[in-house]
Design an enzyme around this catalytic site. Structure first.
Site, short mmCIF file in Angstrom:
data_model
loop_
_atom_site.label_atom_id
_atom_site.label_comp_id
_atom_site.label_asym_id
_atom_site.label_seq_id
_atom_site.Cartn_x
_atom_site.Cartn_y
_atom_site.Cartn_z
CE LYS A 51 -4.48 -1.25 0.36
NZ LYS A 51 -5.57 -0.69 -0.46
CB SER A 300 -1.38 -7.95 -0.93
OG SER A 300 -2.20 -8.73 -0.07
#
Length: 403
Positions: A51, A300
């Site tokens: 992110k 992720s």
């Protein structure tokens, strides 16, 4: 629009704040799946997730005035840390609204980057609505975690790195929550090589994008229910939806139980902690019908709190038959415990815990209940131990382990 020029600009920008996450070849999953499998370990980023890419690039595109007003976002944790860290780099204030169910590690890490954390709502969507209210009231600049094309461009830098390192990649597996990561990765991957097959992966209990694709429009789920908190989104982003619709070849959903097994696989075979949302692509590897392909699965994030980690490990061991509890009834006389222990020892079972209850019955021939929690090599070994106990007249009953 998401253009090649924007992706190139974003890929250059994120180099200022990202660690190099080179592809890791997996002998274990290559053998398990019949495909050549690599992982893109974004769980090893400084903030513990990809992110930081989208957050940093988005903030870099803001004007000085927009940054000076302060930034606000809503996040289940990883985008929160990305915005908090990027805001610290740019020297601006950051307010993060997080669901009350957010793991403590993500809350504390977000605060450690200097951000103000506000806990609100049970799921991301409720936290997001409240963050937008605060933005309106206080004049903050809102940084959306996924429904923003600049954010998606930053996330898409992952595809740039994958293709540079493995130009002949056939499949890219990408987690989907709200859709920002997958929109960026899929769009750039298709620009660089239209033959790359991009698969999005969602939890079964939060498949908002799959449903939206099926209906041809952004669709809101009535509720979400998944241990993959980072992808527990009710409504996908309307700005990124067209990019996923046009560039993602397939969406796979996986059950929470599969994520538990995937966690054990990653810990035992790759010595990596990957959070539940990051495990979506790992679990999806076994769903691929293709064989002999070069597959990259994006991990992720790795921001899992220790309590959750402990629970997942225990459930995983139980799920795979490597921990189980059996109840047997014994006569109330000396030496019976030794006999049971010998049967288990002969079968190479390892006793983890014993519970001895002499008050289960007044019948002295079966007056003692012995609950034994055992470690085994798996389901086959477990059945072997149970069969040996049965052959020796103990009539074993499986009970839920109390670890």
């Amino acid at each position: 629009m998401l253009t090649l020029e924007k992706f190139e600009e974003a890929s250059d920008a994120v180099l200022n704040v990202t660690l190099e996450t080179k592809l890791r070849y997996s002998e274990y999953f290559t053998a398990q799946t019949g495909n050549k499998v690599w992982f893109k370990p974004e769980n090893l980023q400084y903030t513990g997730a990809y992110k930081i890419r989208g957050a940093y690039y988005k903030i870099s595109t803001l004007s000085e005035e927009e940054r000076a007003r302060g930034l606000i976002t809503a996040s289940a944790g990883n985008h929160a840390q990305g915005v908090a860290y990027a805001a610290q780099v740019f020297g601006c204030k950051a307010v993060i609204v997080m669901p009350t169910t957010t793991p403590l590690i993500k809350i504390n890490r977000t605060k450690s980057y200097g951000a103000e954390v506000v806990l609100y709502g049970n799921v991301y969507d409720e936290a997001c609505a409240y963050a937008m209210e605060l933005a309106e009231q206080n004049g903050y600049t809102f940084i959306h975690p996924f429904n923003d094309l600049d954010v998606a461009a930053g996330q898409g830098s992952i595809a740039m790195e994958i293709v540079k390192e493995l130009p002949t990649v056939d499949y890219i597996l990408c987690p989907i929550g709200g859709g920002g990561l997958c929109a960026g990765v899929a769009t750039l991957a298709k620009m660089l090589n239209p033959k790359i097959h991009v698969i999005g992966v969602e939890p079964e209990g939060a498949n908002c994008m799959q449903l939206s694709i099926e209906k041809g429009e952004v669709t809101t789920l009535p509720n979400v229910n998944t241990i993959a908190d980072g992808t527990a989104v009710k409504t996908p982003g309307d700005l990124v939806f067209p990019y996923i619709r046009d560039n993602v070849d397939e969406i796979i959903t996986v059950a929470d139980d599969e994520l538990i097994g995937a966690f054990l696989d990653m810990i035992e075979n790759h010595k990596m902690v990957v959070e539940n949302s990051g495990l979506l692509t790992v679990a999806a590897l076994k769903h691929l019908s293709a064989k002999g392909k070069k597959v990259v699965a994006i991990l992720s994030g790795g921001n899992m709190d220790v309590i959750t980690m402990s629970s997942v490990v225990q459930h995983g061991l139980i799920q795979r038959g490597r921990i189980f509890t059996v109840s047997v009834l014994l006569p109330d006389k000396p030496g019976e415990l030794v006999k049971v222990a010998q049967v288990i020892a002969d079968e190479k079972g390892n006793v983890v815990k014993l519970e001895h209850n002499q008050f289960v019955s007044i019948n002295r021939n079966s007056a003692v209940e012995l609950r034994i929690t055992l470690e085994s090599f798996g389901h086959e070994h477990k059945e072997q131990i149970l069969a040996a106990l049965e052959e020796n007249g103990y009539r074993p009953k499986l009970v839920k382990p109390n670890l």
